[in-house]
Design a protein around this motif. Sequence first.
Motif, PDB file in Angstrom:
ATOM      1  N   ASP A  53      11.591  -7.977 -11.177  1.00 30.89           N
ATOM      2  CA  ASP A  53      12.948  -8.281 -10.750  1.00 30.89           C
ATOM      3  C   ASP A  53      13.424  -7.318  -9.672  1.00 30.89           C
ATOM      4  O   ASP A  53      14.053  -7.731  -8.696  1.00 30.89           O
ATOM      5  CB  ASP A  53      13.879  -8.226 -11.969  1.00 30.89           C
ATOM      6  N   CYS A  54      13.141  -6.045  -9.822  1.00 29.05           N
ATOM      7  CA  CYS A  54      13.657  -5.042  -8.895  1.00 29.05           C
ATOM      8  C   CYS A  54      13.248  -5.328  -7.455  1.00 29.05           C
ATOM      9  O   CYS A  54      14.087  -5.368  -6.563  1.00 29.05           O
ATOM     10  CB  CYS A  54      13.178  -3.652  -9.305  1.00 29.05           C
ATOM     11  N   LEU A  55      11.977  -5.553  -7.230  1.00 31.93           N
ATOM     12  CA  LEU A  55      11.498  -5.796  -5.874  1.00 31.93           C
ATOM     13  C   LEU A  55      11.930  -7.148  -5.344  1.00 31.93           C
ATOM     14  O   LEU A  55      12.361  -7.270  -4.190  1.00 31.93           O
ATOM     15  CB  LEU A  55       9.970  -5.688  -5.830  1.00 31.93           C
ATOM     16  N   ASN A  56      11.838  -8.170  -6.169  1.00 33.89           N
ATOM     17  CA  ASN A  56      11.986  -9.533  -5.664  1.00 33.89           C
ATOM     18  C   ASN A  56      13.385 -10.113  -5.770  1.00 33.89           C
ATOM     19  O   ASN A  56      13.784 -10.934  -4.939  1.00 33.89           O
ATOM     20  CB  ASN A  56      11.004 -10.436  -6.412  1.00 33.89           C
ATOM     21  N   TYR A  57      14.151  -9.698  -6.787  1.00 35.91           N
ATOM     22  CA  TYR A  57      15.446 -10.336  -7.025  1.00 35.91           C
ATOM     23  C   TYR A  57      16.592  -9.354  -7.268  1.00 35.91           C
ATOM     24  O   TYR A  57      17.719  -9.787  -7.467  1.00 35.91           O
ATOM     25  CB  TYR A  57      15.370 -11.239  -8.272  1.00 35.91           C
ATOM     26  N   GLY A  58      16.296  -8.065  -7.299  1.00 36.59           N
ATOM     27  CA  GLY A  58      17.338  -7.140  -7.729  1.00 36.59           C
ATOM     28  C   GLY A  58      17.606  -6.005  -6.770  1.00 36.59           C
ATOM     29  O   GLY A  58      18.203  -6.191  -5.709  1.00 36.59           O
ATOM     30  N   CYS A  59      17.138  -4.812  -7.131  1.00 30.02           N
ATOM     31  CA  CYS A  59      17.469  -3.594  -6.386  1.00 30.02           C
ATOM     32  C   CYS A  59      17.195  -3.707  -4.894  1.00 30.02           C
ATOM     33  O   CYS A  59      18.055  -3.408  -4.063  1.00 30.02           O
ATOM     34  CB  CYS A  59      16.684  -2.406  -6.939  1.00 30.02           C
ATOM     35  N   VAL A  60      16.001  -4.138  -4.550  1.00 29.14           N
ATOM     36  CA  VAL A  60      15.590  -4.124  -3.138  1.00 29.14           C
ATOM     37  C   VAL A  60      16.360  -5.146  -2.300  1.00 29.14           C
ATOM     38  O   VAL A  60      16.979  -4.784  -1.288  1.00 29.14           O
ATOM     39  CB  VAL A  60      14.071  -4.310  -3.013  1.00 29.14           C
ATOM     40  N   ARG A 100      14.076 -10.377   3.472  1.00 25.85           N
ATOM     41  CA  ARG A 100      12.679 -10.717   3.174  1.00 25.85           C
ATOM     42  C   ARG A 100      11.721  -9.714   3.800  1.00 25.85           C
ATOM     43  O   ARG A 100      10.671  -9.393   3.231  1.00 25.85           O
ATOM     44  CB  ARG A 100      12.371 -12.132   3.684  1.00 25.85           C
ATOM     45  N   ASP A 101      12.077  -9.203   4.977  1.00 20.58           N
ATOM     46  CA  ASP A 101      11.212  -8.234   5.650  1.00 20.58           C
ATOM     47  C   ASP A 101      11.151  -6.919   4.869  1.00 20.58           C
ATOM     48  O   ASP A 101      10.081  -6.295   4.773  1.00 20.58           O
ATOM     49  CB  ASP A 101      11.724  -7.979   7.069  1.00 20.58           C
ATOM     50  N   VAL A 102      12.279  -6.514   4.307  1.00 17.91           N
ATOM     51  CA  VAL A 102      12.303  -5.298   3.500  1.00 17.91           C
ATOM     52  C   VAL A 102      11.413  -5.467   2.272  1.00 17.91           C
ATOM     53  O   VAL A 102      10.620  -4.587   1.923  1.00 17.91           O
ATOM     54  CB  VAL A 102      13.748  -4.939   3.091  1.00 17.91           C
ATOM     55  N   ILE A 103      11.544  -6.621   1.606  1.00 15.36           N
ATOM     56  CA  ILE A 103      10.698  -6.900   0.441  1.00 15.36           C
ATOM     57  C   ILE A 103       9.223  -6.885   0.840  1.00 15.36           C
ATOM     58  O   ILE A 103       8.383  -6.282   0.158  1.00 15.36           O
ATOM     59  CB  ILE A 103      11.067  -8.257  -0.192  1.00 15.36           C
ATOM     60  N   ALA A 104       8.919  -7.546   1.969  1.00 10.98           N
ATOM     61  CA  ALA A 104       7.525  -7.641   2.419  1.00 10.98           C
ATOM     62  C   ALA A 104       6.938  -6.266   2.722  1.00 10.98           C
ATOM     63  O   ALA A 104       5.737  -6.040   2.528  1.00 10.98           O
ATOM     64  CB  ALA A 104       7.442  -8.529   3.656  1.00 10.98           C
ATOM     65  N   GLY A 105       7.777  -5.349   3.182  1.00  9.97           N
ATOM     66  CA  GLY A 105       7.284  -4.016   3.491  1.00  9.97           C
ATOM     67  C   GLY A 105       6.885  -3.220   2.255  1.00  9.97           C
ATOM     68  O   GLY A 105       6.049  -2.322   2.321  1.00  9.97           O
ATOM     69  N   ILE A 106       7.502  -3.552   1.118  1.00  6.53           N
ATOM     70  CA  ILE A 106       7.226  -2.845  -0.128  1.00  6.53           C
ATOM     71  C   ILE A 106       6.156  -3.546  -0.952  1.00  6.53           C
ATOM     72  O   ILE A 106       5.443  -2.908  -1.742  1.00  6.53           O
ATOM     73  CB  ILE A 106       8.535  -2.699  -0.940  1.00  6.53           C
ATOM     74  N   GLU A 107       6.011  -4.850  -0.771  1.00  6.30           N
ATOM     75  CA  GLU A 107       5.098  -5.661  -1.587  1.00  6.30           C
ATOM     76  C   GLU A 107       3.675  -5.111  -1.704  1.00  6.30           C
ATOM     77  O   GLU A 107       3.103  -5.130  -2.805  1.00  6.30           O
ATOM     78  CB  GLU A 107       5.037  -7.092  -1.042  1.00  6.30           C
ATOM     79  N   PRO A 108       3.059  -4.626  -0.616  1.00  6.55           N
ATOM     80  CA  PRO A 108       1.672  -4.146  -0.756  1.00  6.55           C
ATOM     81  C   PRO A 108       1.510  -3.049  -1.796  1.00  6.55           C
ATOM     82  O   PRO A 108       0.460  -2.957  -2.450  1.00  6.55           O
ATOM     83  CB  PRO A 108       1.337  -3.634   0.654  1.00  6.55           C
ATOM     84  N   HIS A 109       2.528  -2.231  -1.979  1.00  4.32           N
ATOM     85  CA  HIS A 109       2.446  -1.142  -2.965  1.00  4.32           C
ATOM     86  C   HIS A 109       2.381  -1.686  -4.384  1.00  4.32           C
ATOM     87  O   HIS A 109       1.804  -1.049  -5.273  1.00  4.32           O
ATOM     88  CB  HIS A 109       3.651  -0.213  -2.808  1.00  4.32           C
ATOM     89  N   ASP A 110       2.974  -2.880  -4.592  1.00  7.88           N
ATOM     90  CA  ASP A 110       3.010  -3.469  -5.933  1.00  7.88           C
ATOM     91  C   ASP A 110       2.052  -4.648  -6.081  1.00  7.88           C
ATOM     92  O   ASP A 110       2.102  -5.367  -7.083  1.00  7.88           O
ATOM     93  CB  ASP A 110       4.429  -3.966  -6.245  1.00  7.88           C
ATOM     94  N   SER A 111       1.192  -4.859  -5.120  1.00  6.40           N
ATOM     95  CA  SER A 111       0.387  -6.079  -5.071  1.00  6.40           C
ATOM     96  C   SER A 111      -0.776  -6.081  -6.062  1.00  6.40           C
ATOM     97  O   SER A 111      -1.233  -5.037  -6.538  1.00  6.40           O
ATOM     98  CB  SER A 111      -0.181  -6.268  -3.658  1.00  6.40           C
ATOM     99  N   VAL A 112      -1.272  -7.289  -6.337  1.00  5.95           N
ATOM    100  CA  VAL A 112      -2.467  -7.453  -7.160  1.00  5.95           C
ATOM    101  C   VAL A 112      -3.636  -6.696  -6.545  1.00  5.95           C
ATOM    102  O   VAL A 112      -4.394  -6.005  -7.245  1.00  5.95           O
ATOM    103  CB  VAL A 112      -2.817  -8.946  -7.311  1.00  5.95           C
TER     104      VAL A 112
END
Length: 485
Positions: A53-60, A100-112
Amino acid sequence: MKTNIPAARNTEQEISADICVIGGGSGGLSVAAGAVQMGASVVLFERGLMGGDCLNYGCVPSKAMLAAGHAAATARTAGRFGISLPEPEVDFSKVHDHVRDVIAGIEPHDSVERFEELGVRVIQAQASFTDARTVSGGGFRVQARRFVIATGSSAMIPPIPGLDNTPYLTNESIFDLIERPDHLLIVGGGPIGCELAEAHRNLGADVTLIEAARLLGNEDEEAAEVLRAHLTDIGVTLLEGAMVKETAGSGGAVRLSVEQDGTELQIEGSHLLIAAGRSPNINGLGLEAAGIKHGRAGIEVDAGLKTSNRKVYAIGDVAGGLQFTHVAGYHASIVIRSALFRLPAKAGHGAVPRVTYTDPEFAQVGLLEREARAQHGEKLRVLKWPYQENDRARAERVTNGFIKVMVLKNGKVLGATIVGKGAGDLIQTWAMVIAQKIKIGAVASSIVAYPTLGEIGKRAAGSFFTETLFSPRMRKIVRFLAAFG
């Protein structure tokens, strides 16, 4: 004649692991990353998006949208510095792209991919306990020494008549909007409701916020009043002590029947956002099969975050209590110590800071004034210092706000409330003070750079000694000593 029918073969692939984590949000990922890098074998289940939730729908996304709104607000208020700017033009689709760009920048750190590179076995499926030591999902059957449930929470949907047939948004869908709402109706005046009310109003939408009790009802009343005045000043319509009795409408035309002070109001808007609290994500986990006690507030845990099944931990939002990303991360550290090293570890929540990221920001750690007074009565001293007495705040025209510190007469700090510019950063000092049991004198005697907002806390701390230092008795002592040359 009796016929022997062979039993159906279990087609699930069996896996054994040291740690099985259910939920790839902040807490679950912290456990998985920490455990695997310390040599444990780890399996991680995540049925949705990695990062939770934090990365995709909340804090970020909310902070990214707030930043866009603050940029627009800065342009509108530049006149206070002698700078004239036109009304900002808001391209809401580009604001969406920014989020969306901010989320995308963080996504690799949390990725599969990252977690698999670390050595975690990631299974993208719903996980469910089949017994006390086994979890199944995605064609896999996992047995582990310890399990960690970190499934988080979702928006709580109140039982309002008509809501099932009325289109509404939650924090999981509002950031998908590409066009700005003409008039956003928000049900719920907690941190999420306040942040998204301010963000959308600054970006040009009309906003009406409906709260059954009062704005930020769980927080300090005096500090909440500062935020209430701010939201009103920027044009948010606030309806406090108002109950939504019914909803109706279709896409682009939503209607609410609201009762306030015995009067029924009809409110119309283009979009409806439900921000009325959170519910733990426990459905589908098979908690009964594992002997794990739970209720409406979430999974029951002890001080060490263990459930009624002693091989299973629950952390973060799903365990009830404080629902913050940093709490989930803190819980992860408790589990690592307990599950991997068999060390006695208990979670203490007395020094957990919380922040509402409006402008002015609202931050709290420890006891509120009303809580401290109820517990300590006349032994309590409340130290206050206003932003308007701070030179940096004056230079930046951000004098709206104050700090309030709750202290016992022996100098023990019980809590701090800050409302104002940068409150979320300033509260960290007081979180450390409370966690490390530092007395108020240490804060008062610290050296703080000038001019900074950090001086506000130092001045508040220094006021603890004002009565003693500038008393008639002290003046007599100084005059007496002066007589000796």
